[in-house]
Motif scaffolding. Sequence first.
Motif, PDB file in Angstrom:
ATOM      1  N   LEU C 261       0.829  -1.204   0.000  1.00 37.07           N
ATOM      2  CA  LEU C 261       0.000   0.000   0.000  1.00 37.07           C
ATOM      3  C   LEU C 261       0.863   1.253   0.000  1.00 37.07           C
ATOM      4  O   LEU C 261       0.557   2.235  -0.679  1.00 37.07           O
ATOM      5  N   HIS C 262       1.938   1.202   0.747  1.00 39.83           N
ATOM      6  CA  HIS C 262       2.756   2.401   0.884  1.00 39.83           C
ATOM      7  C   HIS C 262       3.368   2.792  -0.442  1.00 39.83           C
ATOM      8  O   HIS C 262       3.211   3.920  -0.914  1.00 39.83           O
ATOM      9  N   SER C 263       4.064   1.831  -1.047  1.00 38.26           N
ATOM     10  CA  SER C 263       4.713   2.226  -2.298  1.00 38.26           C
ATOM     11  C   SER C 263       3.685   2.293  -3.414  1.00 38.26           C
ATOM     12  O   SER C 263       3.861   3.013  -4.384  1.00 38.26           O
ATOM     13  N   GLY C 264       2.592   1.515  -3.266  1.00 41.95           N
ATOM     14  CA  GLY C 264       1.606   1.521  -4.330  1.00 41.95           C
ATOM     15  C   GLY C 264       0.752   2.768  -4.331  1.00 41.95           C
ATOM     16  O   GLY C 264       0.411   3.277  -5.395  1.00 41.95           O
ATOM     17  N   ILE C 265       0.423   3.284  -3.174  1.00 42.31           N
ATOM     18  CA  ILE C 265      -0.526   4.388  -3.160  1.00 42.31           C
ATOM     19  C   ILE C 265      -0.004   5.610  -2.403  1.00 42.31           C
ATOM     20  O   ILE C 265      -0.047   6.725  -2.910  1.00 42.31           O
ATOM     21  N   LEU C 266       0.508   5.378  -1.202  1.00 40.98           N
ATOM     22  CA  LEU C 266       0.865   6.540  -0.384  1.00 40.98           C
ATOM     23  C   LEU C 266       1.876   7.424  -1.081  1.00 40.98           C
ATOM     24  O   LEU C 266       1.781   8.644  -1.073  1.00 40.98           O
ATOM     25  N   HIS C 351       3.439   2.163 -11.739  1.00 38.56           N
ATOM     26  CA  HIS C 351       4.372   1.823 -10.674  1.00 38.56           C
ATOM     27  C   HIS C 351       3.636   1.368  -9.438  1.00 38.56           C
ATOM     28  O   HIS C 351       4.111   0.495  -8.699  1.00 38.56           O
ATOM     29  N   GLY C 352       2.467   1.939  -9.202  1.00 37.70           N
ATOM     30  CA  GLY C 352       1.651   1.472  -8.088  1.00 37.70           C
ATOM     31  C   GLY C 352       1.391  -0.011  -8.196  1.00 37.70           C
ATOM     32  O   GLY C 352       1.558  -0.767  -7.242  1.00 37.70           O
ATOM     33  N   LEU C 353       1.025  -0.442  -9.384  1.00 38.74           N
ATOM     34  CA  LEU C 353       0.721  -1.859  -9.568  1.00 38.74           C
ATOM     35  C   LEU C 353       1.985  -2.709  -9.474  1.00 38.74           C
ATOM     36  O   LEU C 353       2.026  -3.740  -8.801  1.00 38.74           O
ATOM     37  N   ILE C 354       3.040  -2.253 -10.177  1.00 37.20           N
ATOM     38  CA  ILE C 354       4.242  -3.082 -10.267  1.00 37.20           C
ATOM     39  C   ILE C 354       4.904  -3.226  -8.906  1.00 37.20           C
ATOM     40  O   ILE C 354       5.252  -4.323  -8.476  1.00 37.20           O
ATOM     41  N   GLY C 389       9.377 -17.239 -11.036  1.00 39.54           N
ATOM     42  CA  GLY C 389       8.939 -16.835 -12.372  1.00 39.54           C
ATOM     43  C   GLY C 389       8.175 -15.527 -12.336  1.00 39.54           C
ATOM     44  O   GLY C 389       8.442 -14.602 -13.118  1.00 39.54           O
ATOM     45  N   PHE C 390       7.280 -15.431 -11.362  1.00 38.62           N
ATOM     46  CA  PHE C 390       6.520 -14.193 -11.244  1.00 38.62           C
ATOM     47  C   PHE C 390       7.446 -13.031 -10.943  1.00 38.62           C
ATOM     48  O   PHE C 390       7.260 -11.928 -11.472  1.00 38.62           O
ATOM     49  N   LEU C 391       8.416 -13.276 -10.108  1.00 41.85           N
ATOM     50  CA  LEU C 391       9.344 -12.204  -9.742  1.00 41.85           C
ATOM     51  C   LEU C 391      10.038 -11.672 -10.978  1.00 41.85           C
ATOM     52  O   LEU C 391      10.177 -10.464 -11.184  1.00 41.85           O
ATOM     53  N   LEU C 392      10.453 -12.590 -11.822  1.00 44.46           N
ATOM     54  CA  LEU C 392      11.129 -12.200 -13.048  1.00 44.46           C
ATOM     55  C   LEU C 392      10.190 -11.382 -13.935  1.00 44.46           C
ATOM     56  O   LEU C 392      10.574 -10.340 -14.479  1.00 44.46           O
ATOM     57  N   THR C 393       8.977 -11.850 -14.030  1.00 41.38           N
ATOM     58  CA  THR C 393       8.009 -11.127 -14.850  1.00 41.38           C
ATOM     59  C   THR C 393       7.812  -9.718 -14.325  1.00 41.38           C
ATOM     60  O   THR C 393       7.787  -8.744 -15.092  1.00 41.38           O
ATOM     61  N   ALA C 394       7.653  -9.611 -13.013  1.00 41.52           N
ATOM     62  CA  ALA C 394       7.447  -8.293 -12.414  1.00 41.52           C
ATOM     63  C   ALA C 394       8.631  -7.389 -12.692  1.00 41.52           C
ATOM     64  O   ALA C 394       8.471  -6.203 -13.001  1.00 41.52           O
ATOM     65  N   ALA C 395       9.831  -7.956 -12.594  1.00 38.73           N
ATOM     66  CA  ALA C 395      11.017  -7.153 -12.870  1.00 38.73           C
ATOM     67  C   ALA C 395      10.998  -6.659 -14.306  1.00 38.73           C
ATOM     68  O   ALA C 395      11.332  -5.502 -14.591  1.00 38.73           O
ATOM     69  N   MET C 396      10.577  -7.500 -15.192  1.00 36.15           N
ATOM     70  CA  MET C 396      10.478  -7.099 -16.589  1.00 36.15           C
ATOM     71  C   MET C 396       9.517  -5.923 -16.735  1.00 36.15           C
ATOM     72  O   MET C 396       9.781  -4.945 -17.428  1.00 36.15           O
ATOM     73  N   ALA C 397       8.386  -6.059 -16.066  1.00 34.51           N
ATOM     74  CA  ALA C 397       7.423  -4.959 -16.120  1.00 34.51           C
ATOM     75  C   ALA C 397       8.044  -3.688 -15.586  1.00 34.51           C
ATOM     76  O   ALA C 397       7.900  -2.605 -16.146  1.00 34.51           O
ATOM     77  N   SER C 398       8.800  -3.843 -14.520  1.00 39.21           N
ATOM     78  CA  SER C 398       9.367  -2.670 -13.876  1.00 39.21           C
ATOM     79  C   SER C 398      10.392  -2.004 -14.777  1.00 39.21           C
ATOM     80  O   SER C 398      10.480  -0.783 -14.845  1.00 39.21           O
ATOM     81  N   LEU C 399      11.184  -2.784 -15.459  1.00 38.33           N
ATOM     82  CA  LEU C 399      12.208  -2.138 -16.271  1.00 38.33           C
ATOM     83  C   LEU C 399      11.658  -1.677 -17.605  1.00 38.33           C
ATOM     84  O   LEU C 399      12.378  -1.158 -18.463  1.00 38.33           O
ATOM     85  N   GLY C 400      10.357  -1.843 -17.792  1.00 37.31           N
ATOM     86  CA  GLY C 400       9.745  -1.209 -18.947  1.00 37.31           C
ATOM     87  C   GLY C 400       9.734  -2.068 -20.180  1.00 37.31           C
ATOM     88  O   GLY C 400      10.026  -1.596 -21.282  1.00 37.31           O
ATOM     89  N   VAL C 469      -1.370 -11.920  -7.386  1.00 41.51           N
ATOM     90  CA  VAL C 469      -0.412 -11.926  -8.486  1.00 41.51           C
ATOM     91  C   VAL C 469      -1.127 -11.849  -9.824  1.00 41.51           C
ATOM     92  O   VAL C 469      -0.789 -11.030 -10.680  1.00 41.51           O
ATOM     93  N   PHE C 470      -2.140 -12.645  -9.952  1.00 40.13           N
ATOM     94  CA  PHE C 470      -2.837 -12.655 -11.237  1.00 40.13           C
ATOM     95  C   PHE C 470      -3.524 -11.337 -11.495  1.00 40.13           C
ATOM     96  O   PHE C 470      -3.460 -10.801 -12.600  1.00 40.13           O
ATOM     97  N   VAL C 471      -4.172 -10.817 -10.480  1.00 37.40           N
ATOM     98  CA  VAL C 471      -4.871  -9.550 -10.678  1.00 37.40           C
ATOM     99  C   VAL C 471      -3.894  -8.461 -11.093  1.00 37.40           C
ATOM    100  O   VAL C 471      -4.104  -7.746 -12.093  1.00 37.40           O
ATOM    101  N   LEU C 472      -2.801  -8.369 -10.352  1.00 34.30           N
ATOM    102  CA  LEU C 472      -1.853  -7.284 -10.622  1.00 34.30           C
ATOM    103  C   LEU C 472      -1.208  -7.455 -11.999  1.00 34.30           C
ATOM    104  O   LEU C 472      -1.140  -6.510 -12.786  1.00 34.30           O
ATOM    105  N   LEU C 473      -0.763  -8.670 -12.250  1.00 33.15           N
ATOM    106  CA  LEU C 473      -0.127  -8.895 -13.541  1.00 33.15           C
ATOM    107  C   LEU C 473      -1.109  -8.628 -14.674  1.00 33.15           C
ATOM    108  O   LEU C 473      -0.762  -8.011 -15.697  1.00 33.15           O
ATOM    109  N   GLY C 474      -2.356  -9.067 -14.459  1.00 38.17           N
ATOM    110  CA  GLY C 474      -3.361  -8.843 -15.485  1.00 38.17           C
ATOM    111  C   GLY C 474      -3.527  -7.361 -15.772  1.00 38.17           C
ATOM    112  O   GLY C 474      -3.534  -6.946 -16.947  1.00 38.17           O
ATOM    113  N   LEU C 475      -3.585  -6.588 -14.748  1.00 37.37           N
ATOM    114  CA  LEU C 475      -3.760  -5.153 -14.941  1.00 37.37           C
ATOM    115  C   LEU C 475      -2.548  -4.542 -15.626  1.00 37.37           C
ATOM    116  O   LEU C 475      -2.682  -3.688 -16.518  1.00 37.37           O
ATOM    117  N   ILE C 476      -1.364  -5.007 -15.220  1.00 36.90           N
ATOM    118  CA  ILE C 476      -0.147  -4.453 -15.816  1.00 36.90           C
ATOM    119  C   ILE C 476      -0.144  -4.718 -17.321  1.00 36.90           C
ATOM    120  O   ILE C 476       0.102  -3.821 -18.132  1.00 36.90           O
TER     121      ILE C 476
END
Lengths: 503, 333, 503, 104, 124
Positions: C261-266, C351-354, C389-400, C469-476
């Motif tokens: 919540l903090h990094s995602g929204i605050l 970034h909130g999602l990622i 695997g999810f971690l890797l995917t998230a990192a990919m999302a993060s690096l654009g 994980v699915f919800v967030l990744l789906g949105l991303i």
Amino acid sequence: MDLKTFLSFEWSIMAPEFIIIGVATLLSIIDLFMGKDKSRRPLGWIGVAGVVLAIISLVGLLDKEATSILHDTFRLDGFGKAFKLIMLVGAGMVLLLAMNYEPKEGMKEYRGEFYYLLLTALLGAMVMTSSGDLITLFVGLELLSISSYILAGLRKKNKLSNESAMKYVINGGISTAFILFGMSYVYGLTGSTNLTEIFTLLSNLQNEKLIYVLAIAFFMIFVGLSFKIATAPFHMWAPDVYQGAPTPVTAFLSIVSKAAGFAIILRVMIIVFGQVSSGNEETPILIFHLQDYIAFLAGATMIIGNTIALRQRNIKRLLAYSSIAQAGYILVAFASLSYFMMDAIWFYLVAYLFMNLGVFAIIQVITDKSGSEDISQFAGLYKRSPLVAVAMGIFILSLAGIPGTAGFIGKLNIFLGAFVTSPAHYVLASIMIATTVVSYFYYFGILTQMFFRPAIDDSKVKLPSGILIVVVLCVIGTIGLGIFPGIALDFLSQFDRFSDFIG
Amino acid sequence: MIENLLNSPPSWLNFGIFFGLATALLMVVLGFVTYGILAERKVMGFMQGRIGPNQTGGSWGLLQTIADVLKLLLKEDTIPKLADRPLFILAPIIAFAPAFMVLATIPFTDKLQFANIGVGLLYYIAVSGITTVGIVTGGWASNNKYALMGGMRAAAQMISYEIPLVMSVIGVILFTGSLNLVDIVEAQENVWYIFLQPVGFLVFFIASIAELNRTPFDLPEAESELVAGFHVEYSGFRWAFFMLAEYVYLFAMAALTTVLFLGGWHPVMFLDFIPGAVWFALKFSFVVFILMWIRYTFPRMRADQLMEFGWKVLLPVALANIFISALIKELFF
Amino acid sequence: MNESYLLSLLVFSPLLGIILLAFVPKVQEQTIKIVGFLATVPALLLSLFLYFSYRAGADLAQYTEKYNWFGFIKDGPFSVEYDLGINGFSLVMILLTAILSTLAAIASIHIKKEWKGYFMLFLLLELGMLGVFAAENLILFFIFFELTLIPMFFLIGKWGYFEKEKAAFSFLIYNGIGSAILLIVIMILFAKTGTTKISAITAILASPQGTVPTFGAITTELRYGLLIALMVAFGIKLPIFPLHSWMLRVHVQAPPAIVMLHSGILLKIGAFGLIRFGLGFFPEEFKSMAVLIAILGVINLLYGAFLAFIQDDFKMVLAYSSISHMGIVLIGLGSLNEAGIQGAIFQVISHGLISALMFFLIGVIYERVGTSMIGRLGGLAKVMPIAAGFLLTAAMASLGLPGMSGFVAEFMAFLGLFKEMPIIAAVGAIGIIMTAVYLLRAVLNVTYGKPNNTYENAFDMRPIEFVPVFVLLGLIVLIGVYPNVLSQPLQLVLDTIMIGLGG
Amino acid sequence: MSSVPLSAYLILALILFCIGLYGALTKRNTVIVLISIELMLNAVNINLVAFSKFGLMPNITGQIFALFAITVAAAEAAVGLAILIALYRNRKTVNVDEMNSMKN
Amino acid sequence: MDLLNQYLNNYLIVIVFLCLGILLPVVALTAGRFLRPHAPSEAKYTTYESGIEPFHDSRVQFNVRYYIFALMFVIFDVETVFLYPWAVAYEKLGIVALIEMLIFVLMLLLGLVYAWKKKVLKWI
């Protein structure tokens, strides 16, 4: 004065005072002739009943026009009513605290005295609030002070209590001398002690030299009064006295006494010096000339109070510095001399009444139980009694000025006053807000103790019924005024910004 | 002539004249003291069925006191080495000077009065209070336990009885409406205040005895327990001044009683062919005699009785007297 | 205007959960968890409803609510309204908040103790966040803003890791300073304009000086001063480079669900405030400071990236990456054209999602292996293949990585900046590369590196953990593939901002 | 002889006040401190009475004020001494700088 | 002018009395110094106390009662400050002042009763 004029006065406007003095006298007589081993607790209920009665009679007087009796020495106006209400409510709750005050030693024999001295102190405060004459003002002030001296030293066998009372007397005496000296100059320049007369006489004063004398008088009175509200430069007594005095007395000093101090400051400063011309083209009113000095004192008070509080371990001492700081905040409202000044001070005092009284109620229970006033006594309070901890948390948050509590709205009001004038008081307000952030350190330090630290012992903290009433009232007041400040502000609006202040 | 003098602007000449007059009064007072002491001894002897001094100066011992004074004057003066020297020397002066000062306002007759000041009564009470300080100073400076005890007791007693004293005269003030002693006397032309204010008089009289430190209230110098009280270390003329102060107060207090309650110089009924001064002297002597009489006939009180009597009896009575007087005045005058 | 309670209902729906929780006994852990989770659902449903009805073309103005709350002058100026309303931007933010809150409630299974208090504070936090985005009144905004502070303090201080109290205090003090500055700005605006309604203040500030009556002159210096103050206030929250140190501690010490919540929204409240108030109130002044903002953005980007590269702790890497990514928001804002601002807003949401996803995964891993130090992790792909695997995917999302939300946001932000200040943008572009480097280093180390740990209790993801994980990744992915889901609701807001900027 | 100017009284009062203040702030013995405070209060009385007689607008009020001031000063002194006695019984000292059990 | 002169002269007399009151002891003691013998010896200057030289300060701690009576005195004596002017001006003030004074004195009495009951008035 013959009998006819004497009877023609509207004595009813003094009803609250009469009730208080009657109850105080009654209590002292009962206490005197009561058996030594009898419980004094019923006396406390009589006292509370008296205060409630006085509140009722005061509420009954709310619609009354501003009236003066006794040749303008006693004056019931909106200002008097509003401030008296704070004092009465505060004193009533302090009485409830006092009834349940049970320290380990040194209180048994003097419980009876407690109640009626509290009432006489209250009487002094009330007289002061609605006096229209320097003499009455002074007598009221001293009635309050002298009663408080004794109250502070009530635990005769307790070293700390003695010391605190002694320091209180010495500091109080010096400040009294200052106030009187200032007043004597005011009298000398006008030949009158009546506030209204002084107001008219002084507004015609044009002589440069005399204005200079008046400025000195202003400072003497202001410095002297700053003792009552425990602001710089006369704040040194507060920590020692707050620490040494019995806890209910500390609560009384920090609330009723402070409210009375602000009441007298407003009365004297605004009426006596409000219209004095300064002989200067740019700022024709003297008080605006002196504003910067008041602001300086306010700033110093906030800084001193908040920074020294950081290294306190004794909870009562900490609260003392906190109350110094809070007085500084209220002084900001005074220093800005804005349209909102009176309202802001009144509102803040109301908020302060609830939050600080609540804090002291809980402190009293905790310290009585453990016999120690160290801050570590609060460790793990959340584990021991969650509700008490939450209540305490609410009060502390309110003191820190967190939204949703009365303290926040009070600060808002003060800020508004500081910014709405022109030129706006940016520096003063910035000091205020900066020191507020500093205050988070110690306020949240208490919260840390209560919520994060493990408890030393797991015994439940049980609030006696009287204290429970106080705590519940204070929670309702703190939260209620935080969420619905309109209640208090609408109540206040019926006085129309105390427009009948100067009669 | 005296009128003119009083109406002229104050100057050093005035000062000189007044000084001369005051010295005359002083001589009279000293004379009174001298023979007052003798009279006291004689009366004492008479009451106790013995003769009293009768050797020095003829058959009545007329020169006895003078011989005593000379003896005191020639006596060696010692100041104990532990004493606080300056205070020790100062104490008798502090004790004596007010005793003499109070005489300034006493009106002996309507003409014979030194300072006719508006607040004469207040002046008397205020100035006489200073003596207490002298006594405590003496007791303290001696650095002797007896002296200190005596001094403290004297102070406690004098302040305790001062309150009934000042309260008891309020009735008188109430009836006169003035603090001026001349006014007070003149208001008694028809009826003396002793009749209007019997209770007030009684309280005043008892309190004045206590103020004078005379038996039955002579606790401060109770010979049998405190040796001689506050002046145990004093000798010679220093001691004499304490004694002198005491007797000057006797003089002053008797005069004040006369003025306040006995109608001052006013004659009794139709006997107004006798000059006022004589009347005053007569009444005054009578009061002095009563004081002596009391001294020889009453035993000394106990310390606790003394204090409690003052606070628990005299003070409430005096307070009640004020109100009864006020009511009487409201209803009948 | 239709009377609608929808927004109030939305904002205060967590309150219902708090009240319910208060009556649930402490020991019934399962009930508490379920109630806590369910209490976040109404807000989610309502915000989804709002989102879809807006997409369907409904007018958001119909949801505006306005009631008189309290006034410092009765029936006059200086009154404060309870005023809720939304536009496209805040709608999206509310939606994001609601989604993340629900997911964080699920993620809260990792919490170990005192469920009751945890969920009550959690819901209070959600209430505050929702309120911040819905408030149409500055005072109300501030109240909700501060309301997030208190639960956060407790959540960090009580349920965090080893240095939790220190982290809680540094969070409190930094944000306290930030909100203090914000309060000053709000009160100055209040004092000068007599209102706290955001739209009214925008209108007054937009009109040339002297045309609208105010209670004090709003000079150019004052405007600049207020803008800078706003930038500092929100910059602390965001965080902008020199004011960021508190945020690292919070990210490392707070429990994972809270960090979500903090990094995602605050943190995004900072960006939200900067856009809404900084840009909305003072467009002219903002324009003249655009270069500064862009430079700050680039500094943030590079600084975060450099430092993320040398961190041992995976959480620290993510914390610095947050700083770095917030730099992109600033870059977008600094460009001051439509693409840039849109990029900034996209970045905020993306970034909130990622980061929520990343921190959730870290939380999962930490629970299993008890550490988040890169040096002690390694070879997770073998033990927890799905999580890795999810971690890797998230990192990919993060690096654009194109096709994910991060790409769209970064692309548009840089597109905007290249148009305006190509040199600064070129320097900033280095940061993008850095991002890839440090993220891959960290993630690859963790997933494929040499295992330094025995991973005794490690097991792969529980079924329930798949939901977030699915919800967030789906949105991303959705945003990355079909940015219109965001850009359409935002269009109106962007148009308003561009008009404010003068075209 | 009658022409003592008002300022002389005021200066006297001011000097007394300052002496009292000095004593109250510097002396160690509490009794002396209390006496110093009395001195300050009496300085005020001089002021009041002087104003009441020779002031710009002479009237009786000043004297009444002085009466009240005297009374209050007496009450204050009484309370002060009473507290001092209680303190002395517990601490066996009357020195201000030894009253430090609350320092921290 | 006459009145003023009278007033001043009266107080001049008071000063004269004061001077004389001080002068007399001074003169007498100075005269005595020339007349009286002076033969010091160690024993003469010892403190009078049972023949044994006291070896420390004899300002012993005395009973606290003395203080308490002093306090009582201060309070009651000062209250008379209000009674005197009232008594002087009684005729002008009339019944109202009487009632006020009654209340005032009742308060005083209450204080006295209080002290009484608290055994303050008890001597040793």
